[in-house]
Design a protein around this motif. Structure first.
Motif, short mmCIF file in Angstrom:
data_model
loop_
_atom_site.label_atom_id
_atom_site.label_comp_id
_atom_site.label_asym_id
_atom_site.label_seq_id
_atom_site.Cartn_x
_atom_site.Cartn_y
_atom_site.Cartn_z
N LEU B 171 0.83 -1.20 0.00
CA LEU B 171 0.00 0.00 0.00
C LEU B 171 0.87 1.25 0.00
O LEU B 171 0.57 2.23 -0.68
CB LEU B 171 -0.91 0.02 1.23
CG LEU B 171 -2.10 -0.92 1.22
CD1 LEU B 171 -2.92 -0.72 2.48
CD2 LEU B 171 -2.96 -0.68 0.00
N GLU B 173 3.89 1.44 -1.22
CA GLU B 173 4.48 1.56 -2.56
C GLU B 173 3.45 2.02 -3.58
O GLU B 173 3.75 2.83 -4.46
CB GLU B 173 5.07 0.22 -3.00
CG GLU B 173 6.33 -0.13 -2.25
CD GLU B 173 7.05 -1.34 -2.84
OE1 GLU B 173 6.44 -2.06 -3.65
OE2 GLU B 173 8.21 -1.56 -2.48
N ALA B 174 2.21 1.52 -3.45
CA ALA B 174 1.16 1.93 -4.38
C ALA B 174 0.93 3.43 -4.27
O ALA B 174 0.72 4.11 -5.27
CB ALA B 174 -0.12 1.16 -4.10
N GLY B 175 1.00 3.95 -3.05
CA GLY B 175 0.83 5.38 -2.86
C GLY B 175 1.97 6.17 -3.50
O GLY B 175 1.75 7.13 -4.22
N LEU B 176 3.20 5.72 -3.24
CA LEU B 176 4.36 6.39 -3.84
C LEU B 176 4.27 6.36 -5.36
O LEU B 176 4.58 7.34 -6.03
CB LEU B 176 5.66 5.71 -3.40
CG LEU B 176 6.14 5.92 -1.98
CD1 LEU B 176 7.49 5.24 -1.81
CD2 LEU B 176 6.26 7.40 -1.65
N ALA B 177 3.84 5.20 -5.90
CA ALA B 177 3.80 5.03 -7.35
C ALA B 177 2.80 5.97 -8.00
O ALA B 177 2.85 6.22 -9.20
CB ALA B 177 3.47 3.58 -7.71
N LEU B 178 1.86 6.51 -7.20
CA LEU B 178 0.91 7.47 -7.76
C LEU B 178 1.48 8.88 -7.76
O LEU B 178 0.79 9.84 -8.07
CB LEU B 178 -0.39 7.46 -6.94
CG LEU B 178 -1.33 6.28 -7.17
CD1 LEU B 178 -2.51 6.36 -6.23
CD2 LEU B 178 -1.80 6.24 -8.60
N GLY B 179 2.73 9.00 -7.36
CA GLY B 179 3.33 10.33 -7.33
C GLY B 179 2.82 11.17 -6.17
O GLY B 179 2.78 12.39 -6.24
N ILE B 180 2.41 10.50 -5.09
CA ILE B 180 1.99 11.23 -3.89
C ILE B 180 3.23 11.42 -3.01
O ILE B 180 3.98 10.47 -2.81
CB ILE B 180 0.90 10.44 -3.13
CG1 ILE B 180 -0.29 10.19 -4.05
CG2 ILE B 180 0.46 11.17 -1.88
CD1 ILE B 180 -1.29 9.19 -3.50
N PRO B 181 3.46 12.64 -2.51
CA PRO B 181 4.64 12.86 -1.66
C PRO B 181 4.64 11.91 -0.46
O PRO B 181 3.58 11.57 0.06
CB PRO B 181 4.47 14.31 -1.20
CG PRO B 181 3.58 14.92 -2.21
CD PRO B 181 2.69 13.85 -2.73
#
Lengths: 269, 284
Positions: B171, B173-181
């Motif tokens: 989860l 990594e999925a957040g980071l992969a969306l370009g979220i700081p």
């Protein structure tokens, strides 16, 4: 920065392809263990490139470097260059990692909907949490994205239910929708169908076909038939090295390397 | 042969009955003190409870009536203050330990939290006394809240750490992969996923500190009046119960029972609500 980004395809017909991402001498480590050795590859715009190879050959590590997710693991190192539209993504002066990840989206092997968010919020997550006001109304964007991901008809009545309440295949398309919502240019798919049944797999492959008109797609897959079905180009990885990179039909019908031939004909792996 | 077989079965059934009996009696013995305490507090306390008990100030000796209204309010104010101290430190510390605490520093902080949680609460009361009462020259609700807040820190830290660790890395990594700081990924995705469990832990820790008496004796002290100023001595249920219980007056002793019943009911209420709440929660 002034790199020539027009590449000539080494094929009979001399078709001009534009390289979207280009990788030069990429090596990657987990602590002391080297996982990738000097990878060189061109990823062409509006094409699907498949990465195939046996388990543990570095396929996932490779694409996780394209959006710099590899570095988030403690002890991980990387060397070499990766250019996105001619700019090195590891160069801190020109590119920051958050912007990179908005241009290079990713979908993982296991569906990862955010459990505390509704279906609607999952799709909007990337837009809302980035902090910039979206162009146009969020409702319309969500609807349009879900249509693009071929999920709208199945979820339009349950938009406000939790993301994990969907089936596995629907969750994976939700994750694709979530990745599309941030309007990336490149989409990385890390074995997106390995946890899905054949019908869901077919739906996602159909989706990949549709999406490549607008996006550059890189898909890691265990399944050679899948690579043959969806990819324009295929790269074969073995033990952290890239053995061969060619037009998909050539990889499967006339591989240059003996090891590629052994793998695609099922003699090992 | 046939006879042997039935004997064997009979023996096995007997052993099963003995074991079941042992386990059952163990459970009953464990429940008995709980039922006795609750029952006794209820019987003794209920007769002294009336509406005035919740709304009025303590009456002087010999005068009938009066209540513990100020102490009930005081307990809530002091617990609120301790949340202000304990929650930010505990929650942020726990998040840090879960995400970045693999190294030496993490080990040290985790160790320190474990040591802190085993320090007797009265010692923490002395610490608050030295820090906030001796220096400011008077007892205050603030000092009491601080002492209880320090007691909260280790439990909240470790609960937060464990629950944040339970959130799958995918989860994050999925957040980071969306370009979220990263900080937003941590707060809005990872922490939010763990929040329901963390909330349960926090409420249980609140229920625990509500029953603390020792650290309040020489920090918040006590007061016979309505007081909403945190820089002055403030009444709390536990200290009031203590004072009433050790007094020689029958009326006050009865009031102590009534106070105990009220406190037990509040703590029980929190625990039950939390149980209900946490059962609805599931991880994705």
């Amino acid at each position: 920065m002034d790199r020539v980004i027009e590449k000539v395809k080494k094929e009979e017909k001399m078709v001009i392809e534009r390289s979207k991402m280009s990788v030069e001498n990429l090596s990657a480590w987990f602590g002391d263990k080297q996982a990738l050795f000097n990878i060189n590859i061109e990823l062409f715009e509006n094409k699907v490139t498949a990465i195939i190879g046996p388990s543990g050959c570095g396929k996932s590590t490779f694409i996780r470097n394209l959006n710099r997710l590899h570095e988030t693991i403690s002890g991980a190192k990387v060397s070499g260059k990766v250019y996105l539209d001619g700019r090195d993504i590891f160069d801190h002066n020109c590119c920051d990692v958050v912007t990179l990840r908005r241009r290079v989206g990713m979908v993982f092997q296991k569906p990862t909907p955010f459990p505390t968010m509704t279906i609607y919020e999952n799709v909007a997550a990337g837009i809302k949490l980035y902090g910039k006001k979206p162009k146009g109304k969020l409702d319309q964007i969500v609807e349009q994205i879900l249509k693009q991901a071929a999920l709208w008809d199945e979820v339009k009545d349950v938009l406000y239910k939790p993301g994990p309440s969907l089936s596995g295949g629907q969750q994976q398309r939700l994750c694709i929708a979530r990745a599309l919502a941030i309007e990336p240019e490149v989409i990385l798919l890390d074995e997106p169908c390995s946890a899905l049944d054949p019908i869901s797999t077919a739906k996602i492959e159909e989706l990949i076909h549709k999406l490549k008109q607008n996006y550059t797609i890189i898909i890691v897959t265990h399944n050679m038939q899948q690579a043959a079905r969806v990819a324009d180009y295929t790269a074969f990885f073995l033990l952290g090295e890239m053995i061969e990179f060619e037009v998909t039909s050539k990889i499967f019908t006339a591989p240059q390397d003996k090891r590629t031939e052994d793998y695609v004909t099922g003699r090992f792996g | 042969m046939e006879n042997n077989w039935t004997q064997e079965v009979r023996k096995r059934k007997l052993i099963e009955k003995i074991f079941l009996g042992t386990v059952l009696s163990g459970t009953l013995i464990a429940i008995v003190p709980l039922v006795l305490v609750l029952g006794y507090v209820f019987i003794k306390g209920f007769s002294a409870l009336d509406f005035n008990f919740f709304t009025q100030l303590p009456a002087p000796v010999g005068e009938p009536g009066g209540g513990m209204g100020n102490a009930i309010v005081g307990t809530f104010i002091i617990v609120g203050l301790s949340c202000l101290v304990g929650l930010p430190i505990g929650i942020f510390g726990g998040i840090w330990l879960a995400l970045y605490g693999q190294g030496k520093r993490g080990f040290f902080i985790r160790y320190a939290a474990d040591v802190l949680s085993s320090i007797p609460s009265i010692v923490i009361g002395i610490f608050a006394y030295v820090l906030l009462v001796a220096t400011l020259k008077h007892f205050s609700a603030l000092a009491g809240g601080f002492a209880l807040g320090v007691i909260m820190i280790p439990t909240v830290t470790r609960t937060t750490e464990e629950l944040v660790k339970m959130v799958p890395r995918t989860l994050y990594e999925a957040g980071l992969a969306l370009g979220i700081p990263e900080w937003k990924v941590i707060l809005k995705i990872v922490f939010r996923t763990a929040w329901a469990g963390i909330f349960t832990g926090i409420m249980l820790s609140v229920a625990r500190i509500m029953g603390e008496t020792a650290p309040l004796l020489f920090t918040a002290f006590n007061s016979m009046y309505w007081n909403f100023r945190i820089d002055e001595p403030m009444a709390s249920m536990t200290v009031q119960i203590y004072n009433y219980a050790i007094s020689p007056f029958a009326d006050w002793n009865a009031k102590a029972w009534a106070g105990s019943l009220t406190l037990v009911m509040i703590v029980l209420g929190i625990t039950i609500v939390v149980r209900k709440f946490s059962r609805r929660v599931s991880y994705g």
